[in-house]
Design a protein around this motif. Structure first.
Motif, short mmCIF file in Angstrom:
data_model
loop_
_atom_site.label_atom_id
_atom_site.label_comp_id
_atom_site.label_asym_id
_atom_site.label_seq_id
_atom_site.Cartn_x
_atom_site.Cartn_y
_atom_site.Cartn_z
N LYS A 1 34.54 25.69 48.63
CA LYS A 1 35.57 24.69 48.23
C LYS A 1 36.57 24.85 48.25
O LYS A 1 37.43 23.87 49.30
N GLU A 2 37.89 26.11 48.03
CA GLU A 2 38.48 25.92 47.45
C GLU A 2 39.57 26.59 48.87
O GLU A 2 40.65 26.21 48.90
N VAL A 3 38.91 26.99 49.74
CA VAL A 3 39.00 27.86 51.12
C VAL A 3 39.71 26.81 52.03
O VAL A 3 40.65 26.14 52.19
N TRP A 4 38.82 24.85 52.04
CA TRP A 4 39.54 23.56 52.40
C TRP A 4 40.93 23.34 52.10
O TRP A 4 40.66 22.51 52.23
N ARG A 5 40.14 22.55 50.62
CA ARG A 5 41.68 22.24 50.31
C ARG A 5 42.96 23.31 49.75
O ARG A 5 43.91 22.25 49.36
N ALA A 6 42.81 24.73 50.19
CA ALA A 6 43.98 24.61 50.60
C ALA A 6 45.33 24.24 51.21
O ALA A 6 44.85 24.08 52.70
#
Length: 149
Positions: A8-13
């Motif tokens: 999830k964090e990858v796509w929110r970066a």
């Protein structure tokens, strides 16, 4: 169905889509590192292109390599967070997840973006060395990271 840590964090970066996709591949262990290419008979050795000191796996290249750790140290020392640098036995996902937990909430998205951009530039440096025979120093790679961010 289990979720991949950090997905999830990858796509929110706040990083370009190609960098997010690259990092997503790294999280899944799908980068064509020397280890991966040797396993498929595409090259004769599996030494790290950046340091020539160990087997070039995704975890080693993006977290544990001496070159990568120097880039991280130089970058984090500027803001007084050099204690967050990966160690010589860090796995990418574990180091990233443990370190981001130490970063204040307000800065986590920025830290995630930084992890993606540093990994991307380290990968590009590895490719320059592997395919072009062109080497940059950690300071030069750091300058590229600053330019990209």
């Amino acid at each position: 169905m289990t979720s991949l840590p950090g997905a999830k964090e990858v796509w929110r970066a706040s990083a370009p889509l190609k960098v997010k996709f690259f990092f997503w591949l790294a999280l899944h262990g799908r980068l064509w590192t020397a280890e991966h290419r040797m396993r498929h008979g595409l090259q004769q050795n599996n030494d790290c292109a950046l340091c020539d000191q160990a087997v070039e796996s995704t975890d080693y290249l993006l977290a544990s390599c001496v070159f990568t750790r120097e880039v991280w140290h130089r970058l984090l020392a500027h803001i007084g967070f050099q204690h967050l640098c990966p160690s010589d036995d860090s796995s990418l996902v574990d180091w990233w997840q443990q370190t981001r937990a130490q970063v204040p909430d307000a800065f986590r998205r920025g830290f995630d973006t930084l992890v993606l951009l540093v990994s991307w530039e380290v990968w590009k440096e590895r490719n320059r060395r592997t395919f072009d025979g062109n080497n940059k120093t950690p300071a030069q790679v750091l300058a590229l990271i600053r330019d990209d961010s």
